[in-house]
Design a protein around this motif. Structure first.
Motif, PDB file in Angstrom:
ATOM      1  N   VAL A  68     -14.488  -1.488   1.708  1.00 12.97           N
ATOM      2  CA  VAL A  68     -13.285  -0.683   1.462  1.00 12.97           C
ATOM      3  C   VAL A  68     -13.716   0.494   0.612  1.00 12.97           C
ATOM      4  O   VAL A  68     -14.335   0.324  -0.441  1.00 12.97           O
ATOM      5  CB  VAL A  68     -12.208  -1.514   0.725  1.00 12.97           C
ATOM      6  CG1 VAL A  68     -11.014  -0.652   0.363  1.00 12.97           C
ATOM      7  CG2 VAL A  68     -11.803  -2.717   1.555  1.00 12.97           C
ATOM      8  N   SER A  69     -13.384   1.687   1.046  1.00 11.91           N
ATOM      9  CA  SER A  69     -13.773   2.878   0.286  1.00 11.91           C
ATOM     10  C   SER A  69     -12.971   2.937  -1.011  1.00 11.91           C
ATOM     11  O   SER A  69     -11.850   2.404  -1.099  1.00 11.91           O
ATOM     12  CB  SER A  69     -13.553   4.142   1.102  1.00 11.91           C
ATOM     13  OG  SER A  69     -12.160   4.424   1.181  1.00 11.91           O
ATOM     14  N   ILE A  70     -13.525   3.621  -1.983  1.00  6.90           N
ATOM     15  CA  ILE A  70     -12.834   3.758  -3.262  1.00  6.90           C
ATOM     16  C   ILE A  70     -11.558   4.581  -3.093  1.00  6.90           C
ATOM     17  O   ILE A  70     -10.552   4.336  -3.765  1.00  6.90           O
ATOM     18  CB  ILE A  70     -13.763   4.345  -4.361  1.00  6.90           C
ATOM     19  CG1 ILE A  70     -13.114   4.229  -5.751  1.00  6.90           C
ATOM     20  CG2 ILE A  70     -14.131   5.776  -4.063  1.00  6.90           C
ATOM     21  CD1 ILE A  70     -12.883   2.822  -6.206  1.00  6.90           C
ATOM     22  N   THR A  71     -11.563   5.510  -2.161  1.00  7.92           N
ATOM     23  CA  THR A  71     -10.369   6.316  -1.892  1.00  7.92           C
ATOM     24  C   THR A  71      -9.232   5.428  -1.399  1.00  7.92           C
ATOM     25  O   THR A  71      -8.088   5.530  -1.876  1.00  7.92           O
ATOM     26  CB  THR A  71     -10.681   7.405  -0.838  1.00  7.92           C
ATOM     27  OG1 THR A  71     -11.795   8.168  -1.290  1.00  7.92           O
ATOM     28  CG2 THR A  71      -9.488   8.314  -0.612  1.00  7.92           C
ATOM     29  N   LYS A  72      -9.530   4.545  -0.429  1.00  8.49           N
ATOM     30  CA  LYS A  72      -8.509   3.614   0.078  1.00  8.49           C
ATOM     31  C   LYS A  72      -8.036   2.672  -1.029  1.00  8.49           C
ATOM     32  O   LYS A  72      -6.849   2.391  -1.146  1.00  8.49           O
ATOM     33  CB  LYS A  72      -9.066   2.788   1.245  1.00  8.49           C
ATOM     34  CG  LYS A  72      -9.285   3.555   2.498  1.00  8.49           C
ATOM     35  CD  LYS A  72      -7.968   3.702   3.210  1.00  8.49           C
ATOM     36  CE  LYS A  72      -8.229   4.339   4.572  1.00  8.49           C
ATOM     37  NZ  LYS A  72      -7.053   4.977   5.103  1.00  8.49           N
ATOM     38  N   PHE A  73      -8.992   2.189  -1.820  1.00 10.93           N
ATOM     39  CA  PHE A  73      -8.624   1.287  -2.917  1.00 10.93           C
ATOM     40  C   PHE A  73      -7.681   1.994  -3.882  1.00 10.93           C
ATOM     41  O   PHE A  73      -6.657   1.438  -4.282  1.00 10.93           O
ATOM     42  CB  PHE A  73      -9.871   0.788  -3.656  1.00 10.93           C
ATOM     43  CG  PHE A  73      -9.542  -0.105  -4.813  1.00 10.93           C
ATOM     44  CD1 PHE A  73      -9.345  -1.463  -4.615  1.00 10.93           C
ATOM     45  CD2 PHE A  73      -9.383   0.408  -6.102  1.00 10.93           C
ATOM     46  CE1 PHE A  73      -8.998  -2.302  -5.678  1.00 10.93           C
ATOM     47  CE2 PHE A  73      -9.046  -0.411  -7.162  1.00 10.93           C
ATOM     48  CZ  PHE A  73      -8.854  -1.770  -6.947  1.00 10.93           C
ATOM     49  N   ASP A  74      -8.043   3.220  -4.295  1.00 15.82           N
ATOM     50  CA  ASP A  74      -7.212   3.971  -5.248  1.00 15.82           C
ATOM     51  C   ASP A  74      -5.812   4.240  -4.692  1.00 15.82           C
ATOM     52  O   ASP A  74      -4.826   4.186  -5.429  1.00 15.82           O
ATOM     53  CB  ASP A  74      -7.892   5.281  -5.636  1.00 15.82           C
ATOM     54  CG  ASP A  74      -9.053   5.081  -6.591  1.00 15.82           C
ATOM     55  OD1 ASP A  74      -9.172   3.974  -7.167  1.00 15.82           O
ATOM     56  OD2 ASP A  74      -9.861   6.025  -6.757  1.00 15.82           O
ATOM     57  N   GLU A  75      -5.713   4.528  -3.396  1.00 15.52           N
ATOM     58  CA  GLU A  75      -4.398   4.754  -2.779  1.00 15.52           C
ATOM     59  C   GLU A  75      -3.543   3.497  -2.879  1.00 15.52           C
ATOM     60  O   GLU A  75      -2.360   3.562  -3.222  1.00 15.52           O
ATOM     61  CB  GLU A  75      -4.566   5.167  -1.309  1.00 15.52           C
ATOM     62  CG  GLU A  75      -5.050   6.587  -1.121  1.00 15.52           C
ATOM     63  CD  GLU A  75      -5.348   6.899   0.345  1.00 15.52           C
ATOM     64  OE1 GLU A  75      -4.989   6.092   1.244  1.00 15.52           O
ATOM     65  OE2 GLU A  75      -5.964   7.953   0.594  1.00 15.52           O
ATOM     66  N   ALA A  76      -4.143   2.354  -2.573  1.00 17.74           N
ATOM     67  CA  ALA A  76      -3.402   1.094  -2.638  1.00 17.74           C
ATOM     68  C   ALA A  76      -3.055   0.738  -4.084  1.00 17.74           C
ATOM     69  O   ALA A  76      -1.948   0.261  -4.373  1.00 17.74           O
ATOM     70  CB  ALA A  76      -4.210  -0.026  -1.991  1.00 17.74           C
TER      71      ALA A  76
END
Length: 191
Positions: A4-12
């Motif tokens: 999981v990319s950090i960008t996706k993680f941060d969005e969630a």
């Protein structure tokens, strides 16, 4: 398994991240910080531990620990102004339910880990102090044993009256350690 990319993680995480918020304690609006940054965690642990070691010799006062935890928790997790007077602080943290109220509104897992870190740090400091005292005692005992051996060699041929005179002279500073060592060395040369 796909990362999981950090960008996706941060969005969630944005959707569930606990942010500062206002809540009401007995009619007073208080801003709550639900979790501390790493810097503030370290600062909190250090402040509590430092509070437990008082005075010039940094003596350990375990009774200060809970007081320091309560005061520093209010300082770190809320916008409440902390009084400078310790009695006023004591009234604030023990005479009201503010600390317990704040605990119900913060990340208790993080708070418990900081409590554990405080205990570990205090235990470490005390262990280092104990080890240093033990090493100092071992050094002192070794020096005393060396001096005992040296004095035994010097006084081996002395009768009790001569030993008493020598000890009286040493206690009255008429004979220095340097003179005793010099006499011992001269005696060793004769043998």
């Amino acid at each position: 398994m796909k990362n999981v990319s950090i960008t996706k993680f941060d969005e969630a995480a944005k959707e569930i991240r606990m942010e500062k918020y206002a809540d009401t304690w007995h009619g007073v609006e208080v801003t709550i910080t639900p979790y501390l940054s790493l810097r503030n965690m370290v600062s909190f642990v250090d402040a509590v531990v430092d509070s437990c070691f008082q005075g010039e010799d940094k003596e350990y006062y375990p009774e200060v620990r809970d007081f320091a935890v309560r005061v520093d928790a209010l300082d770190e997790y809320t916008n409440i102004t902390i009084p400078s007077d310790n009695e006023h602080k004591c009234d604030m943290v023990y005479g009201t339910d503010i600390f317990e109220w704040v605990l119900d509104r913060i990340n208790i897992s993080q708070f418990n880990e900081m409590m554990r870190a405080i205990d570990i740090k205090i235990e470490h400091i005390m262990r280092v102090r104990y080890d240093n005292i033990r090493k100092d005692l071992e050094t002192s005992v070794s020096r005393i044993e060396q001096m005992t051996d040296m004095i035994g060699g010097i006084m081996g041929d002395l009768n009790p009256d001569e030993i008493k005179k020598l000890l009286d002279a040493v206690s009255e500073n008429q004979i220095s350690e340097e003179k005793v060592v010099k006499a011992y060395m001269e005696e060793m040369k004769k043998q």
